[in-house]
Design a protein around this motif. Sequence first.
Motif, PDB file in Angstrom:
ATOM      1  N   ARG A   1      -5.366   4.404  -0.927  1.00 28.23           N
ATOM      2  CA  ARG A   1      -6.645   3.879  -0.415  1.00 28.23           C
ATOM      3  C   ARG A   1      -6.463   2.535   0.272  1.00 28.23           C
ATOM      4  NH1 ARG A   1     -10.756   3.847  -5.143  1.00 28.23           N
ATOM      5  NH2 ARG A   1     -11.946   2.670  -3.596  1.00 28.23           N
ATOM      6  N   PHE A   2      -5.540   1.749  -0.244  1.00 29.43           N
ATOM      7  CA  PHE A   2      -5.297   0.446   0.366  1.00 29.43           C
ATOM      8  C   PHE A   2      -4.623   0.612   1.737  1.00 29.43           C
ATOM      9  CE2 PHE A   2      -2.662  -3.627   0.451  1.00 29.43           C
ATOM     10  CZ  PHE A   2      -3.716  -4.402   0.925  1.00 29.43           C
ATOM     11  N   VAL A   3      -3.811   1.645   1.877  1.00 27.19           N
ATOM     12  CA  VAL A   3      -3.228   1.925   3.199  1.00 27.19           C
ATOM     13  C   VAL A   3      -4.345   2.240   4.197  1.00 27.19           C
ATOM     14  CG1 VAL A   3      -1.708   3.453   4.538  1.00 27.19           C
ATOM     15  CG2 VAL A   3      -1.051   2.762   2.219  1.00 27.19           C
ATOM     16  N   ASP A   4      -5.302   3.085   3.778  1.00 30.27           N
ATOM     17  CA  ASP A   4      -6.450   3.397   4.641  1.00 30.27           C
ATOM     18  C   ASP A   4      -7.217   2.121   4.988  1.00 30.27           C
ATOM     19  OD1 ASP A   4      -5.743   6.021   4.423  1.00 30.27           O
ATOM     20  OD2 ASP A   4      -7.226   6.514   2.878  1.00 30.27           O
ATOM     21  N   TRP A   5      -7.440   1.320   3.961  1.00 35.21           N
ATOM     22  CA  TRP A   5      -8.183   0.057   4.168  1.00 35.21           C
ATOM     23  C   TRP A   5      -7.459  -0.804   5.204  1.00 35.21           C
ATOM     24  CZ3 TRP A   5      -7.363  -5.124   4.006  1.00 35.21           C
ATOM     25  CH2 TRP A   5      -8.486  -5.963   3.945  1.00 35.21           C
ATOM     26  N   CYS A   6      -6.132  -0.894   5.096  1.00 35.11           N
ATOM     27  CA  CYS A   6      -5.369  -1.720   6.061  1.00 35.11           C
ATOM     28  C   CYS A   6      -5.548  -1.194   7.485  1.00 35.11           C
ATOM     29  CB  CYS A   6      -3.883  -1.725   5.705  1.00 35.11           C
ATOM     30  SG  CYS A   6      -3.477  -2.716   4.263  1.00 35.11           S
ATOM     31  N   GLU A   7      -5.503   0.124   7.607  1.00 31.68           N
ATOM     32  CA  GLU A   7      -5.665   0.691   8.946  1.00 31.68           C
ATOM     33  C   GLU A   7      -7.054   0.350   9.501  1.00 31.68           C
ATOM     34  OE1 GLU A   7      -4.583   4.848   9.241  1.00 31.68           O
ATOM     35  OE2 GLU A   7      -5.185   4.904  11.353  1.00 31.68           O
TER      36      GLU A   7
ATOM     37  N   GLY B   1      29.304   2.918  -4.936  1.00 34.15           N
ATOM     38  CA  GLY B   1      29.793   3.853  -3.937  1.00 34.15           C
ATOM     39  C   GLY B   1      28.775   4.800  -3.341  1.00 34.15           C
ATOM     40  N   THR B   2      27.541   4.803  -3.811  1.00 30.54           N
ATOM     41  CA  THR B   2      26.529   5.663  -3.201  1.00 30.54           C
ATOM     42  C   THR B   2      25.478   4.790  -2.526  1.00 30.54           C
ATOM     43  OG1 THR B   2      25.154   5.667  -5.179  1.00 30.54           O
ATOM     44  CG2 THR B   2      26.809   7.410  -4.998  1.00 30.54           C
ATOM     45  N   MET B   3      24.751   5.342  -1.565  1.00 29.87           N
ATOM     46  CA  MET B   3      23.690   4.574  -0.922  1.00 29.87           C
ATOM     47  C   MET B   3      22.345   4.883  -1.588  1.00 29.87           C
ATOM     48  SD  MET B   3      24.302   4.134   3.121  1.00 29.87           S
ATOM     49  CE  MET B   3      23.529   2.540   3.253  1.00 29.87           C
ATOM     50  N   VAL B   4      21.672   3.807  -1.959  1.00 31.80           N
ATOM     51  CA  VAL B   4      20.389   3.959  -2.631  1.00 31.80           C
ATOM     52  C   VAL B   4      19.278   3.663  -1.625  1.00 31.80           C
ATOM     53  CG1 VAL B   4      18.993   3.196  -4.578  1.00 31.80           C
ATOM     54  CG2 VAL B   4      21.488   3.129  -4.735  1.00 31.80           C
ATOM     55  N   PHE B   5      18.313   4.547  -1.521  1.00 35.48           N
ATOM     56  CA  PHE B   5      17.172   4.299  -0.640  1.00 35.48           C
ATOM     57  C   PHE B   5      15.852   4.555  -1.362  1.00 35.48           C
ATOM     58  CE2 PHE B   5      19.935   3.921   2.908  1.00 35.48           C
ATOM     59  CZ  PHE B   5      19.194   3.304   3.901  1.00 35.48           C
ATOM     60  N   ILE B   6      14.841   3.828  -0.952  1.00 33.38           N
ATOM     61  CA  ILE B   6      13.489   4.073  -1.421  1.00 33.38           C
ATOM     62  C   ILE B   6      12.832   4.958  -0.361  1.00 33.38           C
ATOM     63  CG2 ILE B   6      11.349   3.022  -2.229  1.00 33.38           C
ATOM     64  CD1 ILE B   6      14.018   2.139  -3.662  1.00 33.38           C
ATOM     65  N   VAL B   7      12.354   6.101  -0.781  1.00 36.09           N
ATOM     66  CA  VAL B   7      11.895   7.099   0.183  1.00 36.09           C
ATOM     67  C   VAL B   7      10.457   7.519  -0.124  1.00 36.09           C
ATOM     68  CG1 VAL B   7      12.337   9.435   1.044  1.00 36.09           C
ATOM     69  CG2 VAL B   7      14.258   7.927   0.495  1.00 36.09           C
ATOM     70  N   PRO B   8       9.570   7.470   0.884  1.00 38.85           N
ATOM     71  CA  PRO B   8       8.179   7.883   0.657  1.00 38.85           C
ATOM     72  C   PRO B   8       8.097   9.400   0.467  1.00 38.85           C
ATOM     73  CG  PRO B   8       8.436   6.699   2.743  1.00 38.85           C
ATOM     74  CD  PRO B   8       9.811   7.037   2.254  1.00 38.85           C
ATOM     75  N   THR B   9       7.313   9.806  -0.524  1.00 40.30           N
ATOM     76  CA  THR B   9       7.102  11.234  -0.759  1.00 40.30           C
ATOM     77  C   THR B   9       5.662  11.617  -0.444  1.00 40.30           C
ATOM     78  OG1 THR B   9       6.649  10.715  -3.063  1.00 40.30           O
ATOM     79  CG2 THR B   9       8.886  11.395  -2.515  1.00 40.30           C
ATOM     80  N   ALA B  10       4.769  10.646  -0.470  1.00 41.78           N
ATOM     81  CA  ALA B  10       3.367  10.815  -0.079  1.00 41.78           C
ATOM     82  C   ALA B  10       2.872   9.421   0.297  1.00 41.78           C
ATOM     83  CB  ALA B  10       2.556  11.376  -1.246  1.00 41.78           C
ATOM     84  N   ILE B  11       1.675   9.330   0.865  1.00 40.49           N
ATOM     85  CA  ILE B  11       1.147   7.985   1.139  1.00 40.49           C
ATOM     86  C   ILE B  11       0.827   7.326  -0.207  1.00 40.49           C
ATOM     87  CG2 ILE B  11      -0.734   6.678   2.210  1.00 40.49           C
ATOM     88  CD1 ILE B  11       1.127   7.954   4.203  1.00 40.49           C
ATOM     89  N   GLY B  12       1.373   6.146  -0.437  1.00 38.16           N
ATOM     90  CA  GLY B  12       1.150   5.477  -1.719  1.00 38.16           C
ATOM     91  C   GLY B  12       2.123   5.904  -2.801  1.00 38.16           C
ATOM     92  N   LYS B  13       3.128   6.678  -2.424  1.00 36.31           N
ATOM     93  CA  LYS B  13       4.110   7.129  -3.426  1.00 36.31           C
ATOM     94  C   LYS B  13       5.517   7.092  -2.824  1.00 36.31           C
ATOM     95  CE  LYS B  13       1.907   9.983  -6.869  1.00 36.31           C
ATOM     96  NZ  LYS B  13       0.504   9.795  -6.426  1.00 36.31           N
ATOM     97  N   VAL B  14       6.448   6.539  -3.606  1.00 37.57           N
ATOM     98  CA  VAL B  14       7.844   6.539  -3.163  1.00 37.57           C
ATOM     99  C   VAL B  14       8.734   6.961  -4.322  1.00 37.57           C
ATOM    100  CG1 VAL B  14       7.591   4.732  -1.401  1.00 37.57           C
ATOM    101  CG2 VAL B  14       8.104   4.086  -3.760  1.00 37.57           C
ATOM    102  N   GLU B  15       9.955   7.368  -3.985  1.00 40.13           N
ATOM    103  CA  GLU B  15      10.941   7.685  -5.014  1.00 40.13           C
ATOM    104  C   GLU B  15      12.244   6.956  -4.697  1.00 40.13           C
ATOM    105  OE1 GLU B  15      11.634  11.861  -5.520  1.00 40.13           O
ATOM    106  OE2 GLU B  15       9.562  12.222  -6.209  1.00 40.13           O
ATOM    107  N   ILE B  16      13.015   6.679  -5.745  1.00 36.67           N
ATOM    108  CA  ILE B  16      14.335   6.081  -5.552  1.00 36.67           C
ATOM    109  C   ILE B  16      15.338   7.218  -5.406  1.00 36.67           C
ATOM    110  CG2 ILE B  16      16.099   4.570  -6.558  1.00 36.67           C
ATOM    111  CD1 ILE B  16      13.858   3.276  -8.231  1.00 36.67           C
TER     112      ILE B  16
ATOM    113  N   GLY C   1       0.824  -1.216   0.000  1.00 34.38           N
ATOM    114  CA  GLY C   1       0.000   0.000   0.000  1.00 34.38           C
ATOM    115  C   GLY C   1       0.851   1.257   0.000  1.00 34.38           C
ATOM    116  N   LEU C   2       1.876   1.262   0.851  1.00 36.16           N
ATOM    117  CA  LEU C   2       2.683   2.485   1.020  1.00 36.16           C
ATOM    118  C   LEU C   2       3.398   2.909  -0.270  1.00 36.16           C
ATOM    119  CD1 LEU C   2       4.268   1.811   4.537  1.00 36.16           C
ATOM    120  CD2 LEU C   2       2.547   3.566   3.979  1.00 36.16           C
ATOM    121  N   ILE C   3       3.766   1.948  -1.078  1.00 38.24           N
ATOM    122  CA  ILE C   3       4.499   2.346  -2.298  1.00 38.24           C
ATOM    123  C   ILE C   3       3.576   2.660  -3.461  1.00 38.24           C
ATOM    124  CG2 ILE C   3       6.527   0.958  -1.703  1.00 38.24           C
ATOM    125  CD1 ILE C   3       5.707  -1.007  -3.889  1.00 38.24           C
TER     126      ILE C   3
END
Lengths: 367, 367
Positions: free
Chosen positions: B197-203, B329-344, B191-193
């Motif tokens: 709506r599915f995040v809301d449903w889970c809650e 040599g760099t650290m890669v992270f998946i980062v949430p920018t909104a509920i249901g949205k992430v960026e690399i 849901g988070l990525i």
Amino acid sequence: MRELIVDLGDRSYPIYIGEGLLKGASSYLLKHGISKKSPLLIITDAQVASIHLQPFEAELQAAGFRTASAVVPNGESSKSLSMLESLVTKALEAGLDRKSAIVALGGGVVGDLAGFVAASYMRGIKFVQVPTTILAHDSSVGGKVAVNHPNAKNIIGAFHQPELVLYDLQTLQTLPPREVKAGLSEVVKHGLIWDERFVDWCEEHADKLLALDPDSLGYALFKGCSVKAEVVSRDERENGLRATLNLGHTIGHALEAVAGYNELLHGEAISIGMIGSAKLGLRYGASDEVYEVTKRVLAKCGLPVRLPEHFDTDVVMEAMMHDKKFMEGTMVFIVPTAIGKVEIKPDVPVQWVREIVDELKREGDQQ
Amino acid sequence: MRELIVDLGDRSYPIYIGEGLLKGASSYLLKHGISKKSPLLIITDAQVASIHLQPFEAELQAAGFRTASAVVPNGESSKSLSMLESLVTKALEAGLDRKSAIVALGGGVVGDLAGFVAASYMRGIKFVQVPTTILAHDSSVGGKVAVNHPNAKNIIGAFHQPELVLYDLQTLQTLPPREVKAGLSEVVKHGLIWDERFVDWCEEHADKLLALDPDSLGYALFKGCSVKAEVVSRDERENGLRATLNLGHTIGHALEAVAGYNELLHGEAISIGMIGSAKLGLRYGASDEVYEVTKRVLAKCGLPVRLPEHFDTDVVMEAMMHDKKFMEGTMVFIVPTAIGKVEIKPDVPVQWVREIVDELKREGDQQ
């Protein structure tokens, strides 16, 4: 310099064959997308390392590549899961990431092993083949990589295509004579399954090949690779046609499994296996000439055509039953029907195979 | 019964989710091309075997399948190369050939292990997933299979898609409560990525999910699988989008590597990792709400959101450096920018990550 492309759609790759290619290895790697930003791991064996590793690594480093190297013991026993684990340890220590490449510098054993490391490390990273034996022309086309299980050869593996193959003919000049002969076995095989004229050429040029004449050798490797590339590009995952490349291998692998240490090289075992296949061909109605030519060309290349008598037929048959070409309860064999032509026979009677293994021990006695 | 298709061209496969599917397993296998002519190997763990193996195997045998089974110890330590070797021994003994299939009956560990056996045995045979945990909804989509190396998790593996996935909700009824919670971690992640709506449903449905309400569970697994299938079908080999599925996993894997036996289940480690990612999101300008909702939904599912204080930050950071998402040599992270949205984020400062690991140990103190 000869070049050919193994045509596999978006997994296509080139094979370069020529003298002195290792001196310019880095430019080939760069041309084919190997990144300087991520470290490379060169995997090789002790024998090859003693001659080629230092200059090869120096050339790459001079061009700005970061390299690490791992030297494994010579021989088939290095194709094990425990060696895979050691090499993954090495790859982790060297900091290999998803954009790194594994470079196989050596013969078929190194190619199979390094290729499976590349196929499975991080679920697959890039792979470069630098074959240093004649035999390796075979394993450098088609992406079959594997390690052995104590009970079965090549049973744990993958299909993993290299980015490029760099075949430096100069590396062949130091091959022991026995390995030269054994290497020619797969060259001849490629003629036998696909190209009658190339079989004739091999017979005519056997002396030059055994003397490591660069031009003859370059042509033979180019032709061998071309046949294999043609077959593999039509059937990458071995659903049909590719199986024809196993000519001589069902018996050959069993002989290797049963033979004592260093008694039979792969090419020698396959040579005897191809004689067995030709004998099977006779039973399916092929002309005597097919059998005679097969035997003649292999003998001219200095290869064995007779199975040493101490091989126990029961033990050989038992080893064959473990072979992965034993499918759904029937025995599958690749059988020559003419020079340059083979067929897949899916239901060969086990009894015929047993008789032929026996006959192979008397090969030459009555002809 | 719910059904969805993981769309991967000629490697597409269906996931069936419903109650009592195991009672009709053989018809699903036959429908999807699993042959009765070649033996199957069922791989499972001791816990699952004690409940499900006998009836499952009996159903298949009654339908005419020849089956063998291998029971591995519960837990991550079974995902090893030595276990792979044992299972290949078993496969050879059972006579598995190229048309055979490996059936994974169990959770993520069994799926990863059995999947890698299927990927590498004879260079790849068919694979059927029968997940028996909530967590396995994640590993049953996308074909990532692997074993562990002593120094790195999942570092030796392949991409190998199953022929079908058979998800019998009844097998979930016997899950220990802790595993139920841990399993919901990846459900919430999907849901988070991808789906606010599915995040809301889970809650809203967290209580029902924890109580194993079949309808809620069926829907949650269907949604979780659907999100993952959507992502994977757009990027099977993880060239970009698929990496978003690693939300929480860079920190999570490091925590798992460092934690003592049974201290953190995968889903628990990922839960803490996702809180870390949400904190990283704050630094990249995401709203407080993204962080708050992430924390609330995970907490409602009974998951940990705080790192136990005894975890040494240096040791955690060291473990992270071995992670395969540490690229060039760099650290890669998946980062949430909104509920249901992430960026690399490809170049996260290591110092930020270190600070966040520290903060995770004080999580809840000051909010």
